[in-house]
Every structure is written in C-alpha cells, then in structure tokens.
Design an enzyme around this catalytic site. Structure first.
Site, PDB file in Angstrom:
ATOM      1  N   GLU A 424       0.835  -1.201   0.000  1.00  0.00           N
ATOM      2  CA  GLU A 424       0.000   0.000   0.000  1.00  0.00           C
ATOM      3  C   GLU A 424       0.868   1.249   0.000  1.00  0.00           C
ATOM      4  O   GLU A 424       1.764   1.393   0.826  1.00  0.00           O
ATOM      5  CB  GLU A 424      -0.922   0.022   1.242  1.00  0.00           C
ATOM      6  CG  GLU A 424      -1.931  -1.093   1.260  1.00  0.00           C
ATOM      7  CD  GLU A 424      -3.067  -0.856   2.269  1.00  0.00           C
ATOM      8  OE1 GLU A 424      -3.164   0.240   2.837  1.00  0.00           O
ATOM      9  OE2 GLU A 424      -3.853  -1.811   2.475  1.00  0.00           O
ATOM     10  N   ASP A 454      -3.333   3.855  -1.365  1.00  0.00           N
ATOM     11  CA  ASP A 454      -4.007   3.962  -0.076  1.00  0.00           C
ATOM     12  C   ASP A 454      -4.622   5.350   0.091  1.00  0.00           C
ATOM     13  O   ASP A 454      -4.169   6.310  -0.532  1.00  0.00           O
ATOM     14  CB  ASP A 454      -2.961   3.722   1.026  1.00  0.00           C
ATOM     15  CG  ASP A 454      -3.590   3.394   2.365  1.00  0.00           C
ATOM     16  OD1 ASP A 454      -4.830   3.262   2.438  1.00  0.00           O
ATOM     17  OD2 ASP A 454      -2.825   3.258   3.343  1.00  0.00           O
ATOM     18  N   GLU A 509     -12.663   1.614   2.620  1.00  0.00           N
ATOM     19  CA  GLU A 509     -12.156   1.517   3.989  1.00  0.00           C
ATOM     20  C   GLU A 509     -13.113   2.149   4.972  1.00  0.00           C
ATOM     21  O   GLU A 509     -13.877   3.040   4.620  1.00  0.00           O
ATOM     22  CB  GLU A 509     -10.833   2.271   4.092  1.00  0.00           C
ATOM     23  CG  GLU A 509      -9.650   1.552   3.510  1.00  0.00           C
ATOM     24  CD  GLU A 509      -8.374   2.241   3.951  1.00  0.00           C
ATOM     25  OE1 GLU A 509      -7.709   1.677   4.830  1.00  0.00           O
ATOM     26  OE2 GLU A 509      -8.048   3.299   3.426  1.00  0.00           O
TER      27      GLU A 509
HETATM   28  P1  C2E Z   1      -4.394   3.246   7.153  1.00  0.00           P
HETATM   29  O1  C2E Z   1      -3.296   2.625   6.372  1.00  0.00           O
HETATM   30  O2  C2E Z   1      -5.385   4.083   6.404  1.00  0.00           O
HETATM   31  O3  C2E Z   1      -5.105   2.084   7.944  1.00  0.00           O
HETATM   32  C1  C2E Z   1      -6.474   2.032   8.141  1.00  0.00           C
HETATM   33  C2  C2E Z   1      -6.803   2.561   9.480  1.00  0.00           C
HETATM   34  O4  C2E Z   1      -8.225   2.677   9.567  1.00  0.00           O
HETATM   35  C3  C2E Z   1      -6.418   1.612  10.603  1.00  0.00           C
HETATM   36  O5  C2E Z   1      -6.081   2.391  11.723  1.00  0.00           O
HETATM   37  C4  C2E Z   1      -7.712   0.871  10.880  1.00  0.00           C
HETATM   38  O6  C2E Z   1      -7.775   0.362  12.189  1.00  0.00           O
HETATM   39  C5  C2E Z   1      -8.703   1.988  10.690  1.00  0.00           C
HETATM   40  N1  C2E Z   1     -10.013   1.470  10.396  1.00  0.00           N
HETATM   41  C6  C2E Z   1     -10.334   0.418   9.612  1.00  0.00           C
HETATM   42  N2  C2E Z   1     -11.660   0.238   9.586  1.00  0.00           N
HETATM   43  C7  C2E Z   1     -12.207   1.211  10.325  1.00  0.00           C
HETATM   44  C8  C2E Z   1     -13.559   1.566  10.659  1.00  0.00           C
HETATM   45  O7  C2E Z   1     -14.521   0.945  10.275  1.00  0.00           O
HETATM   46  N3  C2E Z   1     -13.742   2.656  11.446  1.00  0.00           N
HETATM   47  C9  C2E Z   1     -12.699   3.376  11.902  1.00  0.00           C
HETATM   48  N4  C2E Z   1     -12.941   4.419  12.667  1.00  0.00           N
HETATM   49  N5  C2E Z   1     -11.404   3.079  11.620  1.00  0.00           N
HETATM   50  C10 C2E Z   1     -11.174   1.999  10.832  1.00  0.00           C
HETATM   51  P2  C2E Z   1      -4.786   2.107  12.547  1.00  0.00           P
HETATM   52  O8  C2E Z   1      -4.530   0.639  12.626  1.00  0.00           O
HETATM   53  O9  C2E Z   1      -4.922   2.873  13.806  1.00  0.00           O
HETATM   54  O10 C2E Z   1      -3.671   2.720  11.646  1.00  0.00           O
HETATM   55  C11 C2E Z   1      -3.632   4.084  11.406  1.00  0.00           C
HETATM   56  C12 C2E Z   1      -2.623   4.425  10.375  1.00  0.00           C
HETATM   57  O11 C2E Z   1      -1.312   4.132  10.824  1.00  0.00           O
HETATM   58  C13 C2E Z   1      -2.787   3.609   9.103  1.00  0.00           C
HETATM   59  O12 C2E Z   1      -3.773   4.166   8.313  1.00  0.00           O
HETATM   60  C14 C2E Z   1      -1.409   3.753   8.495  1.00  0.00           C
HETATM   61  O13 C2E Z   1      -1.293   4.978   7.838  1.00  0.00           O
HETATM   62  C15 C2E Z   1      -0.538   3.766   9.715  1.00  0.00           C
HETATM   63  N6  C2E Z   1       0.022   2.419   9.893  1.00  0.00           N
HETATM   64  C16 C2E Z   1      -0.456   1.367  10.577  1.00  0.00           C
HETATM   65  N7  C2E Z   1       0.382   0.313  10.481  1.00  0.00           N
HETATM   66  C17 C2E Z   1       1.408   0.722   9.704  1.00  0.00           C
HETATM   67  C18 C2E Z   1       2.614   0.102   9.223  1.00  0.00           C
HETATM   68  O14 C2E Z   1       2.911  -1.081   9.475  1.00  0.00           O
HETATM   69  N8  C2E Z   1       3.434   0.869   8.438  1.00  0.00           N
HETATM   70  C19 C2E Z   1       3.131   2.161   8.131  1.00  0.00           C
HETATM   71  N9  C2E Z   1       3.970   2.851   7.362  1.00  0.00           N
HETATM   72  N10 C2E Z   1       2.027   2.762   8.550  1.00  0.00           N
HETATM   73  C20 C2E Z   1       1.174   2.057   9.325  1.00  0.00           C
HETATM   74 CA    CA Z   2      -3.135   1.378   4.652  1.00  0.00          CA
HETATM   75 CA    CA Z   3      -6.109   3.904   4.326  1.00  0.00          CA
END
Ligand code: C2E
Ligand code: CA
Ligand code: CA
Length: 555
Positions: A424, A454, A509
C-alpha cells in the site's frame, strides 16, 4: 626589603588576572597603602585598526581610595603603542600629601611597567572573548553570546520582561539555488542587519549559524516582532541587478518568566516549539506551552525506545480482514502494526508520525513485512490457505535504491508467492517523489507483487495519478463513506465506474454500518474493510477467520 616583597606579589597577581577592571581595587590595595596613592588611572587613545574599526578611546580608574584626590597626577608613565596610539598610566595622591620621592618613583615605575605589559594582554583577552561570542558573518551574538546575555538578565532578575524566539528562515534553500552561496551569505547578513535595526538596546538578536536565529524581545513588542518574523524584505544581487528578497521565518516562542533557572533550557524549549511549528503543527509561529513540551518529551521517548522495542519484538502485527460483498468472504487483509509496550497498547497514530519524521519507519515497515511473511509461512505449515495481505510502505522508504530487491528478498526468504503480498502506497504531490513512486511500483509489479493506492481521494492529484500509476487496487478513504451525503455518493459512484473501466479493484475503507455496506454494494464496490466485519485483530483470532473464510451476513 619589605616593599620588594609586595611588589613581587603584585606582579604575580597582575599576571594571573583576567579582568583588571573588576579586581583592580583589591589588587592595588596593598601598594596603594604603602605609597599612599589616591587614584590609579589608565587612559587609552588608540587609532582605528583592521580589528578595531572605531579605535579605542577612554579612561578607566583601576583603583580609587577614600578621600579627596589631587587634581593633577603625581606620576605618569607614557607609552606609544605599535599602532601609534598612546597609553598613559597616571598615579594621583590624596590631597595634602607631598610629591613622591625619587625612590618611590622608581618603585612606581616598576609597578606601572608591569601593569602596562599586562594591559595589552587583557585587551587581547577581551577581544577574543568578544569574538568567541560573535557570529562572524553577521556580527550578531552567537549561541554563547546569546546564552551569556540571558544569564546576565537572569542574574538581574529581568528575564521575565522578555520572550525568547528561535527562528528558522523559510525556503532558504531556494534562495541559495537562485543567488548562489556567496550572495546568500550576504543576504543573510543584510537580513540580520535589517532585523537588528528593529531591536531595542536591551533586546538581543543572535545567529546560531546557517539560517537559524534567536532573539530576546520585550513582551510588549511580541506582535510587532512577529510581524517582522513573518516578512522582512532585503535585496540580493543577480548579476548587476538588485532583486527584492522577502525573508520570512518560522519561529518557536517561549514566554519567559523570572522562574527560569537554567538558561540552556530557554534555547532547547524554543527549539522544541520551532520543531513543532515546522513538522507537526505546520504553522509559522508556535508558542511553547507545557503541552508542547510534554508532547516533545513523549516523542523523544518514543524515538529513544525504538531499537529496544524492535529487538524485544514489542511491535506486533494485527490483521484487518477485507470482505467481499457478494459472498461475505474473506478475500484479503491489511497488516497494521501495534506496539505492545508492557501492559500498554500504543496505537500507530502515536508513533508512526514520529518514525516517519526521523526515518525509522523504514525499518519498521520492513519488520512488519517480515512478520507477515513469517506468519504466512506458518499458516502454510498448518495447512491453512492464506489470502493476500497488504503491507503499508512509507514514501520515506523510496530513498532506498534497493527497496524492491529488499522486499522481494524477504518474500523469498519465507518462500512466499509474490502475488500473496500487496504493497500500500499513498499519493504524493511532489513531482520528483511521484516519479520515484511510479518507478518503484513498476519494479514491484514486474516482480509479481500487487500495488494499491491507499487513502485514495485525500491526496492532491488523484485523477491524474490513476492514468500514470501502475496500481492494481484503489483503497477509498474512509472519509467518502463516513457521511454518505449526496455529493459523496456522486463522487463515489463515478470513481468506482472509472476504476472498473481502468481494471482496478476497489476496497472501501472504514465501513462501519450496514447502510454504508448496502450503498457500496448498490454501486458495485465489491470489497470492504471496516469495523462492520472486523477491527484489526491479533494473529490467532485472524487465523480462525482464515480457517472459516465466510462471514455471517451483517444484520
Ligand atoms: P491506514 O493505512 O489508512 O489504515 C487504516 C486505518 O483505519 C487503521 O487504523 C484501521 O484500524 C482503521 N479502520 C479500519 N476500519 C475502520 C472503521 O470501520 N472505522 C474506523 N474508525 N477506523 C477503521 P490504525 O490501525 O490505527 O492505523 C492508522 C494508520 O497508521 C494507518 O492508516 C497507516 O497509515 C498507519 N500504519 C499502521 N500500520 C502501519 C505500518 O505497518 N506501516 C506504516 N507505514 N504505517 C502504518
Ligand atoms: Ca493502509
Ligand atoms: Ca487507508
């Protein structure tokens, strides 16, 4: 003889002394008493030289006794200096005393010669001290000079009247490109002079080198000074032409009070505020509040703990399922990192931005990819059929020229089929970066790895990107489905139609409600990822989903 005794002592004291103006009274006390001296005075008349542009003129009283002092000197030692200046050392007696005897004059002569010899040394020390406190390019104080001034005000308990500023000039690399290094230096010097011209005598402007400045400005002039920071026009020479250059700065501001105890903290607190202004708040001026200091402290800790946390496997991979809407089938998952720090689970929003900034995120992303591949190999061992997992890669990773090889090497280490992994990537508005991104995506694609865009729709040139970017999947940002207002629906249905014509898969998403799901289904968006089906879940729970594959239809 007694007098030679204290003469020797005096000469030794003079040689050890660094600041005669402060300690003269004490040093000469013994001699003054023996000779009944009323006053000892030095006068300098030095012409301008290369080093002292204004020359140096004036008199200093090194010693003065109580009582009425004669108006004319009783003994004078004169010297012409190397630069054709005149130095006079004058000894006055108290009113009513006779002139010195010849023997006394011989003694005085020796004393004054010793004093004269040391005068040159003291002047040199002063000059060096001044230079070591000065920035050579602008003549402003440097860090040392600035801190010394803060310290002086601190001693006088006057620091509370001022605010401290830490400034960094904006876009100065562009000025550098346009005018060249030499002219840029001159522009900085002109800027320094112009700014200095707006300062009050008790305020202080300093340069820390490069395009970093500091200032101490009266509190009542805050607004006025901030206007200066926001823009000050000087000129730069392009060939023979004077061009106007608008210099503006970002600044961190610290409101000082008289409780400040350590002047070094003043600088570091301001620099924290500047850091916040530049990288986090993206504002021009930020005031250093307790909150900001706490935030900076937390970030520092997050930064410091990275290596240890990585070593200790504190970063864990959670999986968030992607579900097809035709059969409610698990068709993929996104790997999302979590930080299990002791009992505490730290969300990625608290540490990813910090690691994005310092570049540590690159290592973290590779760690996550490695963990995903390791998990997949384990499921294969157990006979569980996996689905494709997407891994987030930051744009910071692109600066690694061997990124594609590194990614493929991890896949191959665990013998993971390339098509089981998706990368992504987020959009960028930077043209150069965009070119790098496309090249990287093409390499990966050639290696059989899938690519998704993404947060599609939050970026800058989304539509243009669709034409040039070799993506397989569009991930629609959560903001599209949040409200589902009429305009959202129009944009959404058109994006999905366009995507299908471009043969791109679409994943929506952040789908939380059945109503959102129904709408997406009606416009032929086939795959969703969201709390409606699952939150990001730990490996063992995800493993259960993998075994079952099919979800109950949401009620
Ligand atoms: P992202 O890549 O856009 O990941 C999707 C985020 O939306 C995830 O938050 C997920 O938990 C959340 N999400 C999914 N479905 C729903 C929903 O129905 N409602 C709501 N309110 N939220 C939902 P998360 O896990 O807190 O991650 C936040 C961001 O942190 C991610 O956005 C991504 O940009 C970053 N991130 C997380 N893991 C990694 C990683 O391994 N590497 C990098 N570079 N960034 C990461
Ligand atoms: Ca993502
Ligand atoms: Ca995303």
């Amino acid at each position: 003889m007694l007098y030679e005794d204290y003469l020797e002592r005096l000469i030794k004291r003079l040689a050890d002394e660094e600041n005669i103006e402060q300690s003269g009274q004490e040093i000469f006390a013994e001699v003054a008493e023996a000779y009944q001296i009323g006053k000892l005075e030095v006068s300098l008349e030095l012409p301008p030289t290369f080093y002292t542009k204004e020359g140096e003129n004036g008199t200093a009283v090194l010693y003065q006794a109580q009582g009425q002092i004669k108006s004319a000197a009783d003994y004078v030692l004169q010297h012409t200096t190397g630069e054709k200046g005149l130095v006079q050392l004058m000894v006055y007696r108290l009113e009513g005393l006779p002139a010195f005897t010849a023997e006394e004059e011989r003694g005085l002569h020796t004393i004054l010669e010793a004093l004269y010899m040391n005068l040159g040394r003291w002047r040199l020390i002063r000059k060096i001290k001044r230079l070591s406190m000065t920035d050579a390019l602008t003549g402003l104080v440097n860090a040392g000079g600035f801190l010394t001034y803060i310290d002086e005000l601190l001693q006088k308990k006057q620091l509370g009247r001022y605010n401290a500023y830490y400034m960094n000039l904006e876009r100065f690399s562009l000025v550098n490109k346009r005018f060249g290094v030499r002219e840029t230096d001159l522009i900085i010097a002109r800027y320094a002079k112009a700014m200095q011209g707006t300062m009050l005598p008790d305020e202080c402007l300093g340069r820390l080198g490069g395009d970093n400045f500091v200032a101490l400005v009266r509190k009542e002039r805050t607004e006025e000074f901030i206007e200066r920071i926001k823009g000050m026009t000087v000129y730069g020479m392009l060939g023979n032409q004077e061009m106007p250059v608008l210099v503006s700065a970002k600044a961190g501001v610290l409101q000082l009070d008289d409780h400040v105890t350590n002047c070094g903290n003043v600088l570091s607190d301001c620099s924290i505020a500047l850091h916040v202004a530049r990288h986090i708040a993206k504002q021009q001026i930020v005031f250093a509040t307790d909150e900001i200091r706490e935030q900076a402290y937390k970030e520092k800790q997050i930064e410091n703990r990275f290596a240890e946390a990585l070593q200790g496997r504190e970063f864990q991979v959670y999986y968030q399922p992607k579900v097809s809407l035709d059969k409610y089938e698990l068709v993929g998952a996104e790997a999302l990192v979590r930080w299990q720090s002791g009992e505490r689970m730290i969300p990625p929003a608290a540490f990813i931005p910090v690691y994005e900034q310092n570049g540590m995120v690159c290592e973290l992303n590779m760690y996550v990819l490695d963990q995903v591949c390791r998990d997949m190999a384990e499921w294969r061992e157990k006979g569980i059929e996996p689905v494709r997992v997407s891994v987030n890669i930051s744009r910071k990773n692109l600066s690694n020229p061997r990124l594609t090889e590194n990614i493929l090497a991890i896949l191959d280490k665990y013998q993971i089929e390339h098509s089981w992994i998706e990368i992504e990537l987020t959009e960028t508005m930077d043209v150069e970066e965009s070119a790098m991104l496309i090249e990287f995506a093409e390499h990966l694609k050639a290696g059989g790895v899938a690519i998704s865009i993404d947060d599609f729709g939050t970026g800058y040139s989304s539509l243009n990107l669709l034409k040039t970017f070799p993506a397989d999947v569009l991930k629609l940002d959560k903001s599209f489905v949040d409200q589902l207002e009429e305009t959202d629906k129009i944009v959404l249905s058109n994006i999905i139609r366009m995507a299908s014509e471009l043969k791109l898969d679409v994943v929506a998403e952040g789908v939380e409600t059945k109503q959102q799901m129904e709408y997406l289904k009606s416009i032929h968006c086939d795959v969703v990822q969201g709390y409606l089906f699952d939150r990001p879940i730990p490996k063992d729970i995800y493993e259960e989903r993998l075994k079952k594959k099919i979800y109950e239809p949401p009620q």
